[in-house]
Design an enzyme around this catalytic site. Structure first.
Site, PDB file in Angstrom:
ATOM      1  CB  THR A  84      -6.181   6.223  -7.950  1.00  0.00           C
ATOM      2  OG1 THR A  84      -5.731   7.304  -7.148  1.00  0.00           O
ATOM      3  CG2 THR A  84      -6.980   6.765  -9.133  1.00  0.00           C
ATOM      4  CG  HIS A 128      -6.857   9.245   0.029  1.00  0.00           C
ATOM      5  ND1 HIS A 128      -6.965   7.920  -0.349  1.00  0.00           N
ATOM      6  CD2 HIS A 128      -7.150   9.978  -1.075  1.00  0.00           C
ATOM      7  CE1 HIS A 128      -7.307   7.866  -1.628  1.00  0.00           C
ATOM      8  NE2 HIS A 128      -7.444   9.087  -2.088  1.00  0.00           N
ATOM      9  N   GLY A 172     -13.545   7.548  -8.566  1.00  0.00           N
ATOM     10  CA  GLY A 172     -12.163   7.788  -8.972  1.00  0.00           C
ATOM     11  C   GLY A 172     -11.138   7.514  -7.889  1.00  0.00           C
ATOM     12  CG  HIS A 186      -4.449  -0.564   4.904  1.00  0.00           C
ATOM     13  ND1 HIS A 186      -3.904   0.080   3.799  1.00  0.00           N
ATOM     14  CD2 HIS A 186      -5.416  -1.386   4.427  1.00  0.00           C
ATOM     15  CE1 HIS A 186      -4.518  -0.362   2.707  1.00  0.00           C
ATOM     16  NE2 HIS A 186      -5.437  -1.242   3.062  1.00  0.00           N
ATOM     17  CG  HIS A 191      -4.241   3.990   3.375  1.00  0.00           C
ATOM     18  ND1 HIS A 191      -3.235   3.317   4.039  1.00  0.00           N
ATOM     19  CD2 HIS A 191      -4.670   4.959   4.222  1.00  0.00           C
ATOM     20  CE1 HIS A 191      -3.078   3.845   5.252  1.00  0.00           C
ATOM     21  NE2 HIS A 191      -3.931   4.848   5.383  1.00  0.00           N
ATOM     22  CG  HIS A 247      -8.292  14.497  -2.245  1.00  0.00           C
ATOM     23  ND1 HIS A 247      -7.264  14.424  -3.159  1.00  0.00           N
ATOM     24  CD2 HIS A 247      -8.898  13.285  -2.288  1.00  0.00           C
ATOM     25  CE1 HIS A 247      -7.256  13.235  -3.732  1.00  0.00           C
ATOM     26  NE2 HIS A 247      -8.246  12.524  -3.223  1.00  0.00           N
ATOM     27  CB  CYS A 277      -0.911  -0.005   1.219  1.00  0.00           C
ATOM     28  SG  CYS A 277      -1.785   1.561   1.442  1.00  0.00           S
ATOM     29  CG  ASN A 317     -12.366  10.966  -4.931  1.00  0.00           C
ATOM     30  OD1 ASN A 317     -13.396  11.619  -5.034  1.00  0.00           O
ATOM     31  ND2 ASN A 317     -11.184  11.447  -5.263  1.00  0.00           N
ATOM     32  CG  ASP A 321      -2.264  14.849  -4.470  1.00  0.00           C
ATOM     33  OD1 ASP A 321      -3.235  14.177  -4.069  1.00  0.00           O
ATOM     34  OD2 ASP A 321      -1.692  14.640  -5.561  1.00  0.00           O
TER      35      ASP A 321
HETATM   36  P1  5GP Z   1      -7.760   9.387  -5.163  1.00  0.00           P
HETATM   37  O1  5GP Z   1      -7.845   9.533  -6.647  1.00  0.00           O
HETATM   38  O2  5GP Z   1      -7.527   7.931  -4.764  1.00  0.00           O
HETATM   39  O3  5GP Z   1      -8.878  10.017  -4.402  1.00  0.00           O
HETATM   40  O4  5GP Z   1      -6.484  10.211  -4.727  1.00  0.00           O
HETATM   41  C1  5GP Z   1      -5.186   9.712  -4.689  1.00  0.00           C
HETATM   42  C2  5GP Z   1      -4.263  10.901  -4.646  1.00  0.00           C
HETATM   43  O5  5GP Z   1      -2.986  10.444  -4.237  1.00  0.00           O
HETATM   44  C3  5GP Z   1      -4.072  11.596  -5.993  1.00  0.00           C
HETATM   45  O6  5GP Z   1      -4.452  12.968  -5.868  1.00  0.00           O
HETATM   46  C4  5GP Z   1      -2.582  11.409  -6.290  1.00  0.00           C
HETATM   47  O7  5GP Z   1      -2.012  12.536  -6.913  1.00  0.00           O
HETATM   48  C5  5GP Z   1      -2.003  11.164  -4.916  1.00  0.00           C
HETATM   49  N1  5GP Z   1      -0.817  10.311  -4.916  1.00  0.00           N
HETATM   50  C6  5GP Z   1      -0.682   9.100  -5.519  1.00  0.00           C
HETATM   51  N2  5GP Z   1       0.536   8.589  -5.274  1.00  0.00           N
HETATM   52  C7  5GP Z   1       1.187   9.494  -4.491  1.00  0.00           C
HETATM   53  C8  5GP Z   1       2.485   9.519  -3.899  1.00  0.00           C
HETATM   54  O8  5GP Z   1       3.309   8.609  -4.041  1.00  0.00           O
HETATM   55  N3  5GP Z   1       2.796  10.625  -3.164  1.00  0.00           N
HETATM   56  C9  5GP Z   1       1.919  11.656  -2.956  1.00  0.00           C
HETATM   57  N4  5GP Z   1       2.325  12.685  -2.226  1.00  0.00           N
HETATM   58  N5  5GP Z   1       0.672  11.650  -3.495  1.00  0.00           N
HETATM   59  C10 5GP Z   1       0.316  10.589  -4.244  1.00  0.00           C
HETATM   60 ZN    ZN Z   2      -2.415   1.450   3.589  1.00  0.00          ZN
END
Ligand code: 5GP
Ligand code: ZN
Length: 114
Positions: free
Chosen positions: A95, A100, A93, A46, A98, A102, A4, A87, A30
């Protein structure tokens, strides 16, 4: 959890720009910011998504919102406004699997989101 990326960010295995940390929560910038302020606030524990939350996580999620409020003040977007987004699942969306949140601000944010 093994494999993860956000657990690896919490452990320091993957570097990040940390902006806050306590025993339960970690926050970092981010990697691909969508606004002048774009911070991710995550539980250290997690949890794959909001679908996996349980009763015992109530305080944790409340705490994440208070950390978000504190960061909004620190980034001086408290008065201009900001958005806290989660999300959950494919259509939303998500991705990284885990949980999170924003924290986005520093510009006019469109509504409704795409
Ligand atoms: P999601 O699309 O899952 O809501 O948001 C995942 C966020 O994680 C995205 O905005 C992406 O830019 C950010 N992200 C993905 N991998 C990394 C990483 O290795 N480091 C950081 N700082 N952000 C990440
Ligand atoms: Zn995790």
């Amino acid at each position: 959890m093994k494999d993860c990326i956000f657990c690896k960010i919490v452990s320091g295995e993957i570097p990040s720009k940390k902006v806050y940390e306590d025993d339960k929560v970690f926050a970092f910038e981010d990697i691909s910011p969508e606004a002048p302020v774009h911070v991710l606030i995550i539980p250290k524990k997690h949890i794959a998504s909001i679908n996996e939350l349980s009763d015992e996580d109530k305080d944790l999620i409340g705490h994440i919102f208070l950390v978000s409020q504190k960061l909004a003040k620190e980034y001086n977007i408290e008065d201009s406004g900001y958005r806290i987004i989660n999300n959950c699942g494919e259509d939303a969306g998500q991705t990284v699997k885990h949980v999170h949140f924003h924290l986005l601000g520093g510009r006019q944010l469109n509504w409704p989101p795409g």
